[in-house]
Every structure is written in C-alpha cells, then in structure tokens.
Write a protein that holds these residues in place. Structure first.
Motif: not given
Length: 296
Positions: A210-219, A287-289
């Motif tokens: 879930a790293k891409p999703g976590i990165a999107a949320v963090a940003l 990628e996360g979005v």
C-alpha cells in the motif's frame, strides 16, 4: 518527434500515400504537443512571474519590464532575516510534518478494518466517514475552539490543530480504504495460513503493498497542513511565536505592501518546499491516486 515521424510504412504503399501518412502523423504530433505546451505555460507562467519579480529591485517591481535588470538575490536574504520568519518556518514544519505522521498512522488501521474486515455496522461506519468528509470545518469551529481554548487552555498554540490528527482523518481513511480494496484477499489469506495475526498481516503484507496509497495520503495531508490558513488564524493568531508561514505571509505582506519584490521572494520561499516535495514524490503520488477507487 523523430521516432514518431520515422514510423515504418507498409511495404508496397504508393509514395503519395506514404507522404500523406507522414504528414498526418506530423500534424497529430503538433496538435497533441501544442495542447500540452499551452497547458504547461498556463500553469507555469504565474510561477515564473513571481520568481522574476522576486529578483527585481524595488524600482523595477511591477513595472512593464518582465526581466530583471539586475538579479537581486539579496531579496531572499532580507526575507530570511525578517524577525519571526524562521520561527514561522519551524512552526509550519512541525505542524505539517508531525500532523502528517499522526494522520497516516491513525488512519491506516481504520481504513484496513473498513476494507478487509466483515462486521456488523461496517457500511454504516463507512457512511459516517463519508459524512465527516462533507462536513465543513466552519460548522464545528465554535464548539471546538471553546473546548481547546477554554477547557484545555491551548489557545495561542498549534496543538489544537495537531492533536486531532492523532485520531484519524475522514478523507485519508476513505482514500486509504479505496486503495486497500485493490489488494487481493488471497495475499492476506496466505499470510494468515502462515500464522500471521491481523496486526502482523497489516505490517508485513498490507503496508508494503500500500506504499503508493500511503504516499498519496501523506502528500495530501502535508500540502493541506502546509497551506492551512484558517486553522492557525483561529488558534494561533494571538501568539506571533506560533504563527505558520501561511498566516505569517499575510502579516509580511501588510508590512511590505509597497515592496512587491520582497513579498514575491517570501511567496517563493513558502511555495518552494511544497513544489520540491511533489517533484520528488510525484511518481508515488500519481500511482496512488490512479489506483485508488479501481474497486468499490
């Protein structure tokens, strides 16, 4: 462009049709890239104008000359030497950095439960999360201010904005939940067969995927906190030592309302960290979005 124009043409095609095909490819390339260039200029030119103005002298700023006669790099030094500016920078880093970490850490377990657990009231819980996303913060600001300022005596600080992030964020929970739905349940079942509990499955299997999703949320959370003006205005306005860059920039603009070169230099210093963060993390962000919401 060279690669596009050098597409192989089917053998036996008459020269006239070959030239027409190459011309059509060229026109398509020009049309597509012209739109892209126009869109890039539309978003880039305002930022270029701000940067160029920040490097002008007092006499040249906001004149018809768009290119600096002399490059006044000292404008940035003047802004950094302004009393309180570095304090605003430190406060913003604390608010955005700590708030982002607390939001991500507290939202992941809730999103994981809503995405992968089957329990009574699961859909109702999801509807409550969505309802909280639709609730404007201005609606609850008065009771929240009375609680933090009168009951806990935390007015004049940023803690009323940071502490609630330790209890999750509705938008972050929903975005993470949508991303976690794209992770096949077979991976979780395989981990449980190997003896992993729910917590270990979350840490060892789900989080790495879930790293891409976590990165999107963090940003998203970092950008929100960095640019937040409403919250610091409500809770920290009475204490200049707790101001953030977004709120302090308004004060700086009021003190230098005729020095537009200094105002633009301060604006660049406020925007630069956000632009750099997005530049280096844009791949994970996009990628996360993109993957979020593939499965409902």
């Amino acid at each position: 462009m060279t690669q596009v124009l050098e597409r192989p043409v089917v053998a036996g095609t008459p020269p006239t049709e070959q030239r027409a095909a190459r011309r059509r490819v060229l026109l398509e390339w020009i049309a597509v890239h012209s739109l892209g260039i126009a869109a890039a200029l539309f978003f880039t030119l305002p930022f270029v104008f701000v940067v160029l103005t920040s490097l002008m002298s007092d006499q040249q700023a906001l004149t018809r000359d768009l290119w600096p006669h002399t490059w006044e790099w000292g404008n940035y030094r003047t802004v950094l030497d302004t009393p309180g500016f570095l304090t605003w920078w430190r406060n913003t880093l604390l608010y955005a950095g700590l708030g982002t970490v607390l939001t991500v850490v507290s939202s992941i377990p809730v999103a994981y439960a809503l995405a992968k657990f089957r329990f009574r009231g699961r859909h109702l819980s999801l509807m409550l999360v969505i309802s909280m996303m639709m609730l404007p913060p201005q609606v609850i600001i008065i009771p929240m201010y009375l609680f933090w300022a009168k009951q806990l005596d935390l007015s004049g600080t940023l803690w009323p904005l940071i502490i609630p992030m330790a209890f999750g964020d509705a938008f972050s929970i929903f975005l993470l939940r949508q991303f976690l739905l794209t992770i096949p349940d077979e991976y979780l079942d395989a981990a449980k067969v190997d003896g992993c509990g729910e917590l270990r499955t979350l840490l060892k299997v789900v989080l790495p995927m879930a790293k891409p999703g976590i990165a999107a949320v963090a940003l998203f959370q970092f950008f929100y906190a960095w640019n937040d003006y409403f919250g610091p205005q409500i809770y920290a306005s009475e204490n200049p030592g707790a101001w953030t860059l977004s709120y302090g920039l308004e004060s700086f603009k009021g003190a230098h309302h005729t020095d537009w070169n200094l105002t633009m230099a301060a604006t660049v210093l406020v925007m630069a960290p956000v632009i750099l963060v997005f530049f280096f993390a844009q791949k994970a962000f996009v990628e996360g979005v993109t993957l979020t919401g593939v499965k409902g």
